[in-house]
Design a protein around this motif. Structure first.
Motif: not given
Length: 259
Positions: A36-41, A63-65
């Motif tokens: 959840r620390m990965a870049p968001s879109g 897809r959930a990720f």
């Protein structure tokens, strides 16, 4: 312990190591809080295409990720991927057009293995509808039999593996930003055939892992999130800096050693 020839399939030892996909799926669930620390879109649509003989069920974790990161992620809704059977490519084109019209935005396409081969061709057919392409262990530039799955391909597609038309065109990057993610320890396809011809809008990202785990390997998912998070029209190559150097191998190291 990697495939030694671009024209040969991976070794039996690498094929046996495909059991790692189970451990990689376990790591996906264990590392969910960190992912959840990965870049968001920015909420743009993403079409995810499955690999050979796989269906949308195989891409559900991916897809959930992506939905968690803020994207509108969708499967292809065509059942198992049995190759370029009559009508399949047209149906994929219709699916892409439908998502483009529904959201009024360009669609990014993530394709796993054979799904990545399709993704690049979709972008070639309709570049005005595609924002970017990301392939996961997709043998678009390899020899037809440089795979441990070519017999399965011929059985389910009912066509010879050499019969795919315009193979040289397949090796040319699509007319949109393209990222090829691959592993030299892939036990299904020879990694040499999964690499893009690098250009101002195409790149290679090397990871450590199995072929069957590419769609849920946490390191791969982070790279996908990083690529998709770039503002439209501002694509830049993936940067191996800081801790990323420990997780992502240098795809140019062979050239540097020879220099």
């Amino acid at each position: 312990m990697t495939a030694t020839s671009a024209a040969a399939p991976p070794s039996r030892r690498l094929l046996m190591l495909e059991w790692r996909a189970v451990a990689e799926l376990s790591a996906f669930f264990t590392m969910a809080p960190m992912l959840r620390m990965a870049p968001s879109g920015d909420g743009h649509p993403v079409l995810v295409l499955p690999g050979l003989s796989a269906s949308d069920a195989s891409t559900q974790p991916l897809r959930a990720f992506l939905r968690d990161r803020g994207y509108r992620a969708h499967g292809w809704k065509l059942g198992p991927n049995f190759g370029p059977r009559p009508g399949v490519e047209d149906q994929m084109q219709e699916r892409l057009a439908e998502l483009h019209e529904r959201y009024g935005r360009k669609v990014s396409i993530v394709g796993w293995s054979l799904g990545g081969v399709f993704a690049r061709e979709l972008a070639r057919r309709a570049p005005s509808q595609v924002r970017s392409v990301i392939t996961l262990g997709s043998p678009f530039a390899g020899e037809p039999r440089a795979s441990n799955a070519w017999r399965l391909y011929e059985m389910v597609s009912e066509r010879k593996v050499e019969d795919w038309p315009e193979r040289e065109r397949m090796r040319t990057p699509p007319p949109v930003p393209a990222s090829a993610i691959y592993s030299r320890t892939d036990g299904i396809v020879a990694w040499q055939g999964c690499r893009e011809r690098e250009s101002a809008t195409s790149e290679n990202i090397e990871v450590e892992g199995s072929h069957c785990g590419l769609g849920h390997n946490p390191v791969v998912l982070y790279a996908i999130a990083d690529r998709l998070a770039q503002p439209e029209g501002e694509w830049k190559p993936f940067r191996r800096e800081g801790l990323r150097r420990l997780l992502y191998l240098d795809p140019h190291r062979d050239v540097r050693k020879a220099a």
